[in-house]
Design a protein around this motif. Structure first.
Motif, PDB file in Angstrom:
ATOM      1  N   ASP A 118       0.861  -1.176   0.000  1.00  0.00           N
ATOM      2  CA  ASP A 118       0.000   0.000   0.000  1.00  0.00           C
ATOM      3  C   ASP A 118       0.903   1.233   0.000  1.00  0.00           C
ATOM      4  O   ASP A 118       1.474   1.593   1.040  1.00  0.00           O
ATOM      5  CB  ASP A 118      -0.905  -0.001   1.235  1.00  0.00           C
ATOM      6  CG  ASP A 118      -1.886   1.171   1.246  1.00  0.00           C
ATOM      7  OD1 ASP A 118      -1.696   2.106   0.440  1.00  0.00           O
ATOM      8  OD2 ASP A 118      -2.829   1.151   2.051  1.00  0.00           O
ATOM      9  N   LYS A 121      -5.678  -5.729   1.888  1.00  0.00           N
ATOM     10  CA  LYS A 121      -6.835  -4.850   1.692  1.00  0.00           C
ATOM     11  C   LYS A 121      -6.799  -3.711   2.715  1.00  0.00           C
ATOM     12  O   LYS A 121      -6.732  -3.957   3.922  1.00  0.00           O
ATOM     13  CB  LYS A 121      -8.145  -5.625   1.835  1.00  0.00           C
ATOM     14  CG  LYS A 121      -9.392  -4.746   1.655  1.00  0.00           C
ATOM     15  CD  LYS A 121     -10.661  -5.473   2.045  1.00  0.00           C
ATOM     16  CE  LYS A 121     -11.034  -6.520   1.019  1.00  0.00           C
ATOM     17  NZ  LYS A 121     -12.364  -7.137   1.326  1.00  0.00           N
ATOM     18  N   ARG A 122      -6.842  -2.489   2.201  1.00  0.00           N
ATOM     19  CA  ARG A 122      -6.989  -1.323   3.071  1.00  0.00           C
ATOM     20  C   ARG A 122      -8.480  -1.077   3.297  1.00  0.00           C
ATOM     21  O   ARG A 122      -9.246  -0.943   2.347  1.00  0.00           O
ATOM     22  CB  ARG A 122      -6.363  -0.085   2.443  1.00  0.00           C
ATOM     23  CG  ARG A 122      -6.504   1.180   3.291  1.00  0.00           C
ATOM     24  CD  ARG A 122      -6.553   2.422   2.419  1.00  0.00           C
ATOM     25  NE  ARG A 122      -5.375   2.532   1.576  1.00  0.00           N
ATOM     26  CZ  ARG A 122      -5.327   3.320   0.503  1.00  0.00           C
ATOM     27  NH1 ARG A 122      -6.379   4.025   0.125  1.00  0.00           N
ATOM     28  NH2 ARG A 122      -4.230   3.364  -0.237  1.00  0.00           N
ATOM     29  N   VAL A 123      -8.900  -1.030   4.551  1.00  0.00           N
ATOM     30  CA  VAL A 123     -10.303  -0.800   4.895  1.00  0.00           C
ATOM     31  C   VAL A 123     -10.428   0.594   5.500  1.00  0.00           C
ATOM     32  O   VAL A 123      -9.942   0.839   6.605  1.00  0.00           O
ATOM     33  CB  VAL A 123     -10.821  -1.865   5.881  1.00  0.00           C
ATOM     34  CG1 VAL A 123     -12.297  -1.622   6.193  1.00  0.00           C
ATOM     35  CG2 VAL A 123     -10.627  -3.264   5.321  1.00  0.00           C
ATOM     36  N   ALA A 124     -11.070   1.501   4.764  1.00  0.00           N
ATOM     37  CA  ALA A 124     -11.262   2.880   5.222  1.00  0.00           C
ATOM     38  C   ALA A 124     -12.707   3.064   5.661  1.00  0.00           C
ATOM     39  O   ALA A 124     -13.637   2.724   4.931  1.00  0.00           O
ATOM     40  CB  ALA A 124     -10.918   3.861   4.106  1.00  0.00           C
ATOM     41  N   GLU A 125     -12.896   3.617   6.859  1.00  0.00           N
ATOM     42  CA  GLU A 125     -14.237   3.849   7.394  1.00  0.00           C
ATOM     43  C   GLU A 125     -14.326   5.269   7.951  1.00  0.00           C
ATOM     44  O   GLU A 125     -13.394   5.750   8.594  1.00  0.00           O
ATOM     45  CB  GLU A 125     -14.569   2.847   8.497  1.00  0.00           C
ATOM     46  CG  GLU A 125     -14.595   1.396   8.040  1.00  0.00           C
ATOM     47  CD  GLU A 125     -14.814   0.447   9.195  1.00  0.00           C
ATOM     48  OE1 GLU A 125     -15.937  -0.077   9.331  1.00  0.00           O
ATOM     49  OE2 GLU A 125     -13.859   0.246   9.971  1.00  0.00           O
ATOM     50  N   ASP A 162     -17.967   2.260   5.456  1.00  0.00           N
ATOM     51  CA  ASP A 162     -16.864   2.215   4.489  1.00  0.00           C
ATOM     52  C   ASP A 162     -17.192   2.965   3.197  1.00  0.00           C
ATOM     53  O   ASP A 162     -16.432   2.904   2.236  1.00  0.00           O
ATOM     54  CB  ASP A 162     -16.480   0.768   4.182  1.00  0.00           C
ATOM     55  CG  ASP A 162     -17.651  -0.026   3.590  1.00  0.00           C
ATOM     56  OD1 ASP A 162     -18.740   0.547   3.418  1.00  0.00           O
ATOM     57  OD2 ASP A 162     -17.464  -1.223   3.313  1.00  0.00           O
ATOM     58  N   THR A 174     -10.021   5.952   0.660  1.00  0.00           N
ATOM     59  CA  THR A 174     -11.023   4.924   0.382  1.00  0.00           C
ATOM     60  C   THR A 174     -10.395   3.542   0.491  1.00  0.00           C
ATOM     61  O   THR A 174      -9.169   3.387   0.488  1.00  0.00           O
ATOM     62  CB  THR A 174     -11.618   5.105  -1.027  1.00  0.00           C
ATOM     63  OG1 THR A 174     -10.556   5.072  -1.993  1.00  0.00           O
ATOM     64  CG2 THR A 174     -12.369   6.429  -1.136  1.00  0.00           C
ATOM     65  N   SER A 175     -11.261   2.532   0.560  1.00  0.00           N
ATOM     66  CA  SER A 175     -10.785   1.151   0.635  1.00  0.00           C
ATOM     67  C   SER A 175     -10.153   0.749  -0.697  1.00  0.00           C
ATOM     68  O   SER A 175     -10.589   1.187  -1.766  1.00  0.00           O
ATOM     69  CB  SER A 175     -11.947   0.201   0.964  1.00  0.00           C
ATOM     70  OG  SER A 175     -12.506   0.532   2.221  1.00  0.00           O
ATOM     71  N   GLN A 176      -9.140  -0.087  -0.617  1.00  0.00           N
ATOM     72  CA  GLN A 176      -8.438  -0.508  -1.829  1.00  0.00           C
ATOM     73  C   GLN A 176      -7.752  -1.846  -1.579  1.00  0.00           C
ATOM     74  O   GLN A 176      -7.359  -2.166  -0.444  1.00  0.00           O
ATOM     75  CB  GLN A 176      -7.405   0.555  -2.229  1.00  0.00           C
ATOM     76  CG  GLN A 176      -6.844   0.387  -3.627  1.00  0.00           C
ATOM     77  CD  GLN A 176      -5.996   1.583  -4.057  1.00  0.00           C
ATOM     78  OE1 GLN A 176      -6.007   2.635  -3.410  1.00  0.00           O
ATOM     79  NE2 GLN A 176      -5.251   1.413  -5.131  1.00  0.00           N
ATOM     80  N   THR A 177      -7.631  -2.654  -2.639  1.00  0.00           N
ATOM     81  CA  THR A 177      -7.010  -3.974  -2.541  1.00  0.00           C
ATOM     82  C   THR A 177      -5.723  -4.011  -3.349  1.00  0.00           C
ATOM     83  O   THR A 177      -5.667  -3.495  -4.471  1.00  0.00           O
ATOM     84  CB  THR A 177      -7.970  -5.064  -3.046  1.00  0.00           C
ATOM     85  OG1 THR A 177      -9.164  -5.040  -2.260  1.00  0.00           O
ATOM     86  CG2 THR A 177      -7.338  -6.449  -2.938  1.00  0.00           C
ATOM     87  N   ILE A 200      -8.350   3.800   9.506  1.00  0.00           N
ATOM     88  CA  ILE A 200      -7.797   2.911   8.491  1.00  0.00           C
ATOM     89  C   ILE A 200      -7.322   1.631   9.169  1.00  0.00           C
ATOM     90  O   ILE A 200      -6.553   1.670  10.136  1.00  0.00           O
ATOM     91  CB  ILE A 200      -6.611   3.567   7.748  1.00  0.00           C
ATOM     92  CG1 ILE A 200      -7.000   4.931   7.168  1.00  0.00           C
ATOM     93  CG2 ILE A 200      -6.085   2.639   6.663  1.00  0.00           C
ATOM     94  CD1 ILE A 200      -8.052   4.869   6.091  1.00  0.00           C
TER      95      ILE A 200
END
Length: 422
Positions: free
Chosen positions: A93, A107-111, A145, A166-169, A239
């Protein structure tokens, strides 16, 4: 939790107009349910026959590390081994500088902390065929998310229009099993994420942009963008990270050079199966058949629901028209609504079953005719057995009547003899 209530009224004319417009939607739903159910049966049969063909033709590669066998080119093969990303293919990342070792996917998880609106409505009928609807809107704060649209929320409940992150893989490329490379189709099936625990490498200094460096702080196994993690406010963002570590996978696919692709069956279907851990080829096909059954029944229920809702919307204007009748209108409308609900459910169930049966007859005529013959034979045997039991009972009843008649005759003769004697 904050809330407020709004009361709205709908006239009888507006209800009639709305229900008449709903008829067109109902007709579309009802008509669309037939091709959906028919297509689903064809899809289910095609998938079943494709899996059966694959089960018979699959060839196992015992050792994934062996040299590529060119004689298996284009054939359906089975393989089980450790999926690895390689030293130079670790997912990374670049925004937050996170790169776990021995990982297939990151996976980045953004909330973001936001307002969420909930509403509950209660509708009652009024004199003249109209309705009174009381809607209660309540608001609570939650982590989400994605951006929650607050355009029509009440004053004081507005969310930011975008998320800074934002979330991204991120995926290791390439991913290998022995001397073979997994195709993109197989890589897409690797989706068993688990929470990533920080190895101590998290640092604000690794964040690529100035906004993150100024706002973020290391929090748990990720980052927090806001003032106080213990008391979040609307607009704060957190994050976290999830990952898929290297490990054993089992898959079935068509060999194509050093990689793989989907296998095209004679039935017209395609096979590309992958599961986490060790599975035999037979077990992979068994799991795929189970998934096919689940999907088939879900679509069947969806087709039935479309048919039911369509019929209910078509019959709804009658209920609305009856509501305008003085004194008994609301009661009559409620009775018609309940009765139409039961009838539409029965009709939808019957038509759905009939459509599925006709689809089976079209796609698999020999099997369907044989099945109908078996069912017809069972029905005939049950009827014959029931008739035989009824005949036995009738004979027993007649015997009982004959015995009873004989006894009565003897009683009468005895009484007559006694009278003559005296």
């Amino acid at each position: 939790m904050r809330s407020h209530t709004v009361v709205t009224y709908t006239s009888w004319g507006q209800r009639v107009q709305s229900s008449c417009c709903g008829v067109f939607v109902g007709v579309a739903l009802f008509a669309g349910s037939f091709p959906l159910l028919t297509w689903n049966e064809g899809r289910s049969i095609e998938r079943y026959e494709s899996l059966e063909e694959g089960r018979k033709n699959v060839v196992a590669i015992a050792n994934p590390a062996d040299t590529i066998d060119s004689s298996l080119e284009g054939k359906l093969v089975y393989m089980s081994g450790k999926a690895e990303g390689g030293a130079d293919a670790t997912p990374y990342d670049p925004t937050f500088g996170v790169s776990p070792s021995n990982t297939l996917k990151l996976k980045r998880v953004a909330e973001m902390y936001q307002w969420e609106q909930n509403k509950s409505s209660h509708t009652t009928k009024t004199e003249g065929g109209g309705t009174r609807t009381e809607t209660t809107y309540s608001y609570n704060k939650k982590w989400s998310d994605h951006v929650i649209d607050s355009t029509f929320y009440s004053e004081g409940h507005h969310n930011p229009s975008y998320m800074p992150y934002t979330s991204q893989t991120f995926t290791a490329s390439p991913i290998t099993v022995g001397s073979h490379y997994l195709s993109q189709g197989l890589v897409d099936k690797i989706n068993w994420y688990s929470d990533w625990s920080s190895d101590g490498s998290l640092s604000v200094d690794n964040i690529a942009d100035d906004y993150g460096k100024e706002t973020a702080k290391v929090y748990g196994n990720g980052f927090y963008l806001g003032c106080c993690p213990g008391s979040p406010v609307i607009g704060d963002e957190k994050i976290s990270f999830q990952y898929i570590p290297e490990g054993e996978v089992s898959f079935v696919a068509a060999q194509m050079g050093e990689s793989f692709t989907s296998y095209s069956t004679k039935r017209g279907g395609s096979l590309l199966l992958l599961r986490s851990g060790y599975h035999t080829a037979g077990n992979l096909f068994l799991l795929a058949e189970r998934d096919n059954i689940v999907v088939t029944w879900l679509v069947r229920f969806g087709g039935f629901l479309m048919m039911f809702l369509g019929l209910k919307m078509v019959s709804h204007p009658l209920e609305v028209v009856l509501d305008v009748i003085p004194c008994i209108g609301r009661l009559a409308g409620d009775l018609i609504g309940g009765a139409s609900g039961i009838m539409t459910c029965i009709v939808a169930a019957a038509l759905s079953t009939l459509t599925i049966a006709i689809a089976w007859l079209a796609y698999r005529p020999f099997f369907s005719i044989m099945l109908l013959g078996v069912v017809g034979g069972l029905v005939y045997m049950m009827k014959k057995r029931a008739a035989s039991k009824l005949g036995d009972r009738q004979d027993s009843f007649n015997d009982a009547r004959n015995i009873s008649g004989t006894c009565k005759n003897r009683q009468r003769r005895l009484c007559l003899e006694c009278v003559l004697f005296f």
